[in-house]
Design a protein around this motif. Sequence first.
Motif: not given
Lengths: 637, 165
Positions: B55-68, B70-79
């Motif tokens: 299910t979609e919620i299973d994917v979303y659940g895992v994505v939001t569980f782990y710190n690694q 991200r749901l929004n586009p990164p900048g050119k440089h990451s700090i």
Amino acid sequence: MKVSEPVVSAFQEIKSRAQSHWQELWNDSRAVILVGTATCGRAAGALEVLETLRNEVKKQKLDCPVIEVGCLGHCYAEPLVIISKPTYPPICYGHVNPVIAERLVRDFILGDDPCLEFVLGALEENDLVPSLLDFPRAKYEKKIILKNCGLIDPEQIDHYIAGGGYAALAKALQMEPAEIIDEVRRSKLRGRGGAGFPTGQKWEICRSAPGKPKYVICNGDEGDPGAFMDRAILESDPHSVLEGMLIAGYAIGARYGYIYVRAEYPLAVHRVQVALKQARREGLLGRHILGSHFSFDIRLFQGSGAFVCGEETALIASLEGKAGIPHHRPPYPATKGFYGKPTLINNVKTLASIRHIIENGAEWFASIGTEQSKGTAVFALAGEIVNTGLVEVPMGTTLRQVIFDVGSGIPGGKRFKAVQIGGPSGGCLPESALDLPIDFESLSDAGAMMGSGGMVVLDEDDCMVELARYLLEFTQRESCGQCTFCRLGTKQMLAVLNDFTIGKGKLEDLALLAELAEDIKAGSLCGLGKTAPNPILTTLRYFRDEYEAHIMEGRCPALMCRELIAYYILPEKCERSCDACIGTCTVEAISPNKQRIKVIDQEKCVKCGTCLKSCPPQYSAIVKLSPPSKVPVAKMK
Amino acid sequence: MTAKEDKIKQETRRILKRFGRKRGNLIPILQRVQRELGYLPREAMLEIAQFLGITEIDVYGVVTFYNQFRLNPPGKHSIRVCLGTACHMKGGYITLDAWKRRLGIDLKQTTPDGEFDLDSVACVGCCVMAPVTVIDDKPQGKVEPTKVDGLLLAFGLEKEGKVSQ
């Protein structure tokens, strides 16, 4: 032990090839340069040094290999370069930058001046250069797991094999699995992940558990902030861990292994990948290893950054593609783990110890350490300590010896206050606990725990209340949310501690903290919740006076909590002609008054402390005051 | 469906070809997609759920569980400001404040010009160099507020083409 001809001859072939490569590298006619490029070295600029050395060697048309190695443990002196030149002992240089690197090539390798001014120490005793073996720490250090670290190229399997690597695997493959387990049990090795469960017993449980296939998992999810032992080992000597996994796999009858490494350690991930590829190429992984009947393969899995995944059942959940939420034990993973099959989970250091036990025997290993805790302990020294870095000492060494002799004590003549051991699950031990011998029991009696080996030293400028608040904030954020006490209890405790650090604490809250701590310990399923209150309980036990100062006087004795301090420039000490603080202030909060005495605008000040560092020592005009109300009112404007 | 969404779907499908359809591959898939796309867009997560038959919620659940993840586009440089114990006690929180102040954004945000994104990391294991900030995967040691300014100045000069990093 039965001698297996195919294993012996297969290994001999690999070994003699590795040895001839090794000897080719270290022939008598040329110098060899080793550069420590583990993550700690890189942070200090080791890659620039490496590049300079390579360019310079090329420019001078020298026959001199420049090799990347891992971490030697002397992280305080990074970047480190070791030069081994015929007729000289191998010499280690510290704090090398590109300019020094260029000089080392020109003056030492091309010329004959060993540049003594940059020397950290020679690697062996000699008459020319002071040796690292003469350092006070050498008396206490006993390198077993870290033996290879910083001296071999982790991306060359030949280096590892030439130094005796995989011989233990070849030996193990000629033993009965039961013999191996017996050897490990008699060595009294205990799990180095923190809890200290006897490794041999775990292996035995897993071996006799029904179900196939069985799995071996290496837990390299070193999530504790302040710990970097596993990272250093994986980056410096990955094969020692693979060899341990192979022997474990053979002993318990496993077919597959997973090595679980945090994605935040990209270099460790890369070096493990390279090691796996090379081991496969040499026939040390895969089907019929070294011509035996044993088949085993290892895959790398990158942990996605959840502290709770260091807990074994949570780690397994994440390997299965789920959120890392622990489940109740028993059943333990050894009987019912990955996909419901018997699964052996050992820490990086536990597995790295195995080859030495098989090679040198259980009695040898058991002769090191204390009655209950055998072998060595690897610690990552960080914080307010002169010689930050990685050390390995026999169990039973005291905290004082590690901090003051190995680590050379506190920098800047400051006073030792506490040592934080075992990360967010561990505790903070005061000076009175310094003579404790380090082993599993004595540390937990003192309220801390062995943990995985992070040791952060704190001095008089570090606030214990703030440290407890920080550690709890970490566990609170990392709680998976399954158990109510862990999820809500830690939040409640954090709210109380937050109030303390901004001067809004109440004395009765201290009792509330203790009560919540007990409830969280009792009401949580996994180690994260059970140990989350430890930092608060130990700081309350040993540093209650600091809590009371925060609550009753709104004062932070260590002058750290930002809400409770103010920076103030002493008018009588401020030099009229000096503008150092004005220039460095990051928010332009400092300006001169009519007498050109500098004054801080307390409204604008963000208390970053930059001005205090910039004030020349001959004036030392800037001070921190707590509570902030001590700043004279007339001077506020 | 917009052209952008369509492109994300195409890209995700291409990446998924390397993987088998089993649940155990979910985290490696997410890591791979994030590595190539920079983040995990909604469309990619939907594709992944369909691919694995979960299910979609299973994917979303895992994505939001782990710190690694991200749901929004990164900048050119990451700090990435390290907030491990050693970094914290040596003033990592002050460094984080300095980054926030200078970039004008909060944690897990990207600057409006898309140049920088800011996040914290639990510990990068370089405790001896504390306080550490990891910039574009390179750990920088002893990053205090003045060094924050220096690093940003270097980025500015580089952008103007005055020096190369």
